[in-house]
Each structure stands twice: as structure tokens, then as C-alpha cells.
Design an enzyme around this catalytic site. Structure first.
Site, PDB file in Angstrom:
ATOM      1  N   ARG A   1       0.657  -1.292  -0.010  1.00  0.00           N
ATOM      2  CA  ARG A   1      -0.160  -0.181  -0.085  1.00  0.00           C
ATOM      3  C   ARG A   1       0.854   1.388  -0.083  1.00  0.00           C
ATOM      4  NH1 ARG A   1      -5.108  -0.089   2.411  1.00  0.00           N
ATOM      5  NH2 ARG A   1      -4.522  -1.911   3.531  1.00  0.00           N
TER       6      ARG A   1
ATOM      7  N   CYS B   1     -26.171  -1.403  -8.513  1.00  0.00           N
ATOM      8  CA  CYS B   1     -27.518  -1.548  -8.029  1.00  0.00           C
ATOM      9  C   CYS B   1     -27.297  -2.187  -6.531  1.00  0.00           C
ATOM     10  CB  CYS B   1     -28.137  -2.609  -8.946  1.00  0.00           C
ATOM     11  SG  CYS B   1     -28.543  -1.900 -10.468  1.00  0.00           S
ATOM     12  N   GLU B   2     -26.838  -1.199  -5.714  1.00  0.00           N
ATOM     13  CA  GLU B   2     -26.604  -1.430  -4.395  1.00  0.00           C
ATOM     14  C   GLU B   2     -26.341  -0.308  -3.642  1.00  0.00           C
ATOM     15  OE1 GLU B   2     -24.685  -5.036  -4.018  1.00  0.00           O
ATOM     16  OE2 GLU B   2     -23.979  -4.549  -2.089  1.00  0.00           O
TER      17      GLU B   2
HETATM   18  N1  LLP Z   1       2.863  -9.221   2.935  1.00  0.00           N
HETATM   19  C1  LLP Z   1       1.787  -9.966   3.003  1.00  0.00           C
HETATM   20  C2  LLP Z   1       2.108 -11.412   3.605  1.00  0.00           C
HETATM   21  C3  LLP Z   1       0.529  -9.522   3.283  1.00  0.00           C
HETATM   22  O1  LLP Z   1      -0.570 -10.310   3.385  1.00  0.00           O
HETATM   23  C4  LLP Z   1       0.565  -8.179   2.764  1.00  0.00           C
HETATM   24  C5  LLP Z   1      -0.996  -7.794   2.681  1.00  0.00           C
HETATM   25  C6  LLP Z   1       1.426  -7.310   2.577  1.00  0.00           C
HETATM   26  C7  LLP Z   1       2.431  -7.814   2.657  1.00  0.00           C
HETATM   27  C8  LLP Z   1       1.305  -5.923   2.099  1.00  0.00           C
HETATM   28  O2  LLP Z   1       0.858  -5.234   3.011  1.00  0.00           O
HETATM   29  P1  LLP Z   1       0.596  -3.555   2.861  1.00  0.00           P
HETATM   30  O3  LLP Z   1       2.122  -2.934   2.832  1.00  0.00           O
HETATM   31  O4  LLP Z   1      -0.078  -3.326   1.515  1.00  0.00           O
HETATM   32  O5  LLP Z   1      -0.316  -3.169   4.032  1.00  0.00           O
HETATM   33  N2  LLP Z   1      -7.396  -5.386   0.602  1.00  0.00           N
HETATM   34  C9  LLP Z   1      -7.238  -4.930   1.949  1.00  0.00           C
HETATM   35  C10 LLP Z   1      -5.611  -4.861   2.350  1.00  0.00           C
HETATM   36  C11 LLP Z   1      -5.304  -6.386   2.313  1.00  0.00           C
HETATM   37  C12 LLP Z   1      -3.724  -6.615   2.657  1.00  0.00           C
HETATM   38  C13 LLP Z   1      -3.449  -7.984   2.518  1.00  0.00           C
HETATM   39  N3  LLP Z   1      -1.944  -8.218   2.635  1.00  0.00           N
HETATM   40  C14 LLP Z   1      -7.295  -3.264   1.955  1.00  0.00           C
HETATM   41  O6  LLP Z   1      -7.667  -2.863   0.672  1.00  0.00           O
HETATM   42  O7  LLP Z   1      -7.207  -2.520   2.787  1.00  0.00           O
END
Ligand code: LLP
Length: 463
Positions: free
Chosen positions: A316, A384-385
Site C-alpha cells: 500500500r 445496483c446496491e
Molecule cells: N505481505 C503479506 C504477507 C501480506 O498479506 C500483505 C497484505 C502485504 C505484505 C502488504 O501489506 P501492505 O504494505 O500493503 O499493508 N485489501 C485490503 C488490504 C489487504 C492486505 C493483504 N495483505 C485493503 O484494501 O485494505
């Protein structure tokens, strides 16, 4: 461009942020680093007028700023080089946004990649990424995916017993390079769906099984266990949780030595949060890296252990702030005394985060940037939600059909979680840089929508 430059991007060029903040790193900025307002009073990103981009590429449109993405990559690498005396590697958690162009950019910045499926692995390979810096995650990898990972030569981050046993069965002459994913039992403050490090998690080995896992691995020379992995969650603002994680992981490292395992890598996961609204105040990339590096160094010193290669896998915070989504405003509905709905031509299919996690976003009207904010409205999607609301409370100037509404910080988990709900074709994405816009994802067509449909012969006469 109209105000004083305050931000130095990866290229060394200076840009004007639209907001008054002066971020130390991209994850602290609401808009991409190159955002500014041009003489037409239009939002400009990467030297491109967003209103012109919309005329050229249509809406909804993801606009990805190359400078912001590259700056975040460089800040991560530089911080780990500065604060960690041992070897380090930053890998991009590509679940945040996996496509050819994004993979190619992060690779060119010297980052590796984390993939969680055969599809993500395939895309990274097609983009020319090298297997040595590829880490394959997942809590239920299929035999086909494991075979693909072995053939590719990437490191497999093993999540569970079944996977360990399957890998032993799949191994040929060459030992398979693996890491073990463990659940550290660390609680952090984030949405419960994106918390992963607490004990009640579907991911990774429970630490009470550590001895059994180490013993199993030490008895199977088919597995070359190079490292340990943990990830505690996503969109985290407190540094304490990651600092605690460093201590826990180094303890595991010490334990592995008792089993004769020479663990050489520690992968601390990702999770650094970003600024979605003015009230979000995440630590900078450098501050996050510093806490982790110092934590590992101190813990290793106190246990008299050699420094492992340190890996971090942010998603992210690398790509989230680099992108905005541009929509066209259509229908507006006033419910007297209650609220006004301003409807855009996308919604939960291109950004499922508000309906899934109640995520809050900010927006601007790109074709009238300096117009005074005179109304608070709900920005509704076209699905549609009833829950398809992009922003519950958006402060905007007076709006009319045809205006270009831009939602900020949509780089992470927007395109990658996009769907075709209501059979909306997925949007196009353009990469902008120094006045040039290049298409990186074509807009889907209606033909794309039926491409995978099959109509059995006996149903055809009814068509
Ligand atoms: N490593 C692993 C094993 C992970 O599961 C994740 C994210 C990351 C790294 C990266 O994390 P970040 O730096 O992006 O926080 N869909 C959700 C976020 C799900 C995160 C899944 N894992 C959202 O939109 O907030």
C-alpha cells in the site's frame, strides 16, 4: 503551476503539492507528489491535465503517477541501506496492484516482488522480473502453483503443514528454497479484515508448533529453509507493533539455530499505513524502516546472532498514494433535509474498499480546482446496491453533470480488487510522467465481458 515548489521527487525535480502539507514521504501525502493546478484551474498530475486525460481515455480512469511510485521505491531502499548494516531487500507486495507496467517499474528500481498466486507470478515473469527476488506467498497454494513456483526458482513462503508435506513430495534433485511463515501473536490497530498477525489468523504456523516445524524441516534436506516470515497487518500507523515483531522474529531465529538450521533471511512483511484523509498521520517510510532495522540489530546483538538479510514487503505505501481515480459526474439527487447524492460513473466495481472496509476517501473537482467548497454531499457509485457509496461525506464546490470528480489515494487494492459487478467493464489506467501519458491497462469492452461466456448449443435457438 501556481504555488511554491516543496516536494523533491525521485527525478530530483521539484513539484507543487496541491494541499498545504509538506510530506516527508509519499505515504504522508493525499495526492501524488507531482499534483498541481494549472492555468486552466485544472488538476495536473505528472505534468498531464487530468481533464484532458479524461477526454482522451474516458472514465472511470486510474491515473498512476510514475514519480510518486519511484520516489516511494527509492525511499524504501535508501532507508534500509542507511539504517541496516547487513544486506537488505525490499520486495513489492504486488497484491496491491499487479500488472506488467507496475512490475516493470518496481523492478527497475531494484525491488523484488511478493506474489500470492500463479496469476501474479505469471504477470511478474512476463514483466521480466527475476526469480531470485520473487517470494511466493499464499495460505492454500495449489499443487500446480507450487510446481510453477519450483520451476521458476522463486522462494516459496510456506504457510502450513500440508504445504510442507506437498513440497517434500514435489522436490527433485535441487532442494526447494523456502521460508516459513509464522503467526507472531501481535495485535495491531487496523480493520479486523486486514489484521493477520494475531494468533487467531488463517495465515501461517502457530508459534507453539515452532519446534515441530523446525524439526521437520531439519530432517528434510529436500527443503532449503532460508528464512522466516511474518506479517502483522495492513494500514498500520503505530511503530510499536513492528518494533515488537523484530524482537519476536529474532527469538525464532535463535531457536532455529538449535535445530542446525542456517536461517539467513528475515522477512518482516509490510503494513505501513498511508494518508487517506487529513486526519491520517502515518509515520514516514524512513521512520518505519529505522524502527525495524534498529530493532533487528539490537535483538541480534543481545542474542549474539549474525545479522540476517532483512526483507520488507510493503504494498500500500508504495503504490497507494501514486494513483487517483477520475470519474464523470452524472445524476445528482437531493433528498431534502437529509443529503444530496452526487453520482459518478463507477463505484464499488473499481473501488470496493468503502463497501468492504468502510474506507474513507477524499476528492476534488478536477476541472474547477479553486472553486470554493460550498456543499457536503455523498458521492454515490452507479451499482445496483445502496451501499455503493464511494465517499459518504465529501466537501465539494457546486457540481454539475459532466464535472470530473477525482478520488485520491486509489493506487492500492483498487484495481487489484476491481470486479465486473453489474457487468461494468473494468477501467483503463494511464501512467503519467513529465507530461506524457501511456496506457498501461486498456479499458475493458463489452466483448471482453462475454469473452469467457459459453453458450451451450441447446440454448442457442432461444438467443
Ligand atoms: N505481505 C503479506 C504477507 C501480506 O498479506 C500483505 C497484505 C502485504 C505484505 C502488504 O501489506 P501492505 O504494505 O500493503 O499493508 N485489501 C485490503 C488490504 C489487504 C492486505 C493483504 N495483505 C485493503 O484494501 O485494505
Amino acid at each position: 503551476m501556481v504555488s511554491t515548489p516543496t516536494t523533491v521527487a525521485a527525478s530530483g525535480r521539484q513539484y507543487l503539492p496541491v494541499s498545504t502539507d509538506n510530506p516527508a514521504s509519499p505515504n504522508q501525502s493525499l495526492l501524488p507528489l507531482t499534483a498541481g493546478v494549472n492555468r486552466q484551474d485544472h488538476l495536473e498530475i505528472g505534468g498531464c491535465d487530468v481533464v484532458e486525460l479524461v477526454q482522451r481515455f474516458g472514465t472511470p480512469l486510474y491515473v498512476l503517477d510514475e514519480e510518486t511510485l519511484r520516489t516511494a521505491c527509492r525511499q524504501y531502499r535508501q532507508a534500509f541501506q542507511q539504517y541496516y548494516p547487513g544486506e537488505s531487500l525490499v520486495i513489492y507486495a504486488s497484491k496491491a496492484w499487479n500488472c506488467l507496467a507496475v512490475c516493470a517499474i518496481v523492478a527497475s528500481e531494484g525491488l523484488g516482488i511478493d506474489v500470492v498466486s500463479g496469476g501474479e507470478l505469471y504477470t511478474a515473469l512476463q514483466a521480466g522480473m527475476s526469480a531470485e527476488t520473487m517470494y511466493f506467498h499464499g495460505n492454500n497454494k495449489s499443487v500446480e502453483e507450487l510446481t510453477m513456483a519450483i520451476e521458476t526458482g522463486c522462494t516459496i513462503v510456506v504457510d502450513n503443514w500440508l504445504e510442507l508435506q506437498t513440497l517434500v513430495g514435489l522436490a527433485a534433485e535441487q532442494p526447494i528454497r523456502i521460508m516459513l511463515r509464522l503467526t507472531p501473536g501481535i495485535e495491531c490497530h487496523t480493520h479486523e479484515y486486514i489484521r493477520t498477525g494475531h494468533l487467531d489468523s488463517k495465515f501461517g504456523f502457530d508459534p507453539v508448533q515452532l519446534d515441530r516445524v523446525f524439526e521437520f524441516v531439519s530432517q528434510h534436506p529436500q527443503l532449503d529453509c532460508v528464512g522466516l516470515h511474518a506479517h502483522i497487518g495492513s494500514q498500520i500507523f503505530e511503530l510499536q507493533a513492528h518494533q515488537d515483531l523484530t524482537g519476536v522474529m529474532v527469538q525464532w531465529l535463535g531457536k532455529a539455530a538449535h535445530y542446525g538450521l542456517s536461517i539467513r533471511e528475515l522477512d518482516i512483511g509490510g503494513g505501513l499505513g498511508i494518508r487517506y484523509t487529513e486526519s491520517d498521520d502515518p509515520p514516514s517510510i524512513a521512520a518505519w524502516a529505522k524502527v525495524i532495522c534498529e530493532g533487528i540489530v539490537t535483538a541480534c546483538q543481545s542474542q549474539n546472532l549474525a545479522l540476517p538479510k532483512l526483507i520488507a514487503e510493503p504494498g500500500r505505501s508504495l503504490i497507494g498514494p501514486a494513483c487517483v481515480t477520475a470519474y464523470k459526474i452524472g445524476n445528482q439527487k437531493e433528498v431534502p433535509g437529509i443529503r444530496t447524492y452526487v453520482t459518478v460513473d463507477g463505484g464499488m466495481s473499481d473501488n470496493p474498499r468503502p463497501i468492504t472496509y468502510q474506507s474513507v476517501y477524499r476528492s476534488v473537482i478536477a476541472n474547477r480546482m479553486s472553486a470554493p467548497l460550498t456543499q457536503t454531499v455523498s458521492v454515490a457509485g452507479k451499482h445496483c446496491e445502496s451501499g455503493d457509496i464511494v465517499i459518504k461525506q465529501a466537501d465539494l464546490p457546486a457540481t454539475e453533470a459532466g464535472d470530473v470528480l477525482v478520488v485520491m489515494t486509489t493506487g492500492a487494492y483498487n484495481y487489484s480488487m476491481a470486479s465486473n459487478y453489474n457487468r461494468l467493464p473494468r477501467p483503463a489506467a494511464v501512467l503519467v510522467n513529465q507530461g506524457e501519458a501511456s496506457l498501461i491497462l486498456q479499458r475493458e469492452t463489452y466483448l471482453d465481458l462475454v469473452r469467457q461466456d459459453c453458450l451451450p448449443e441447446r440454448l442457442k435457438s432461444h438467443g
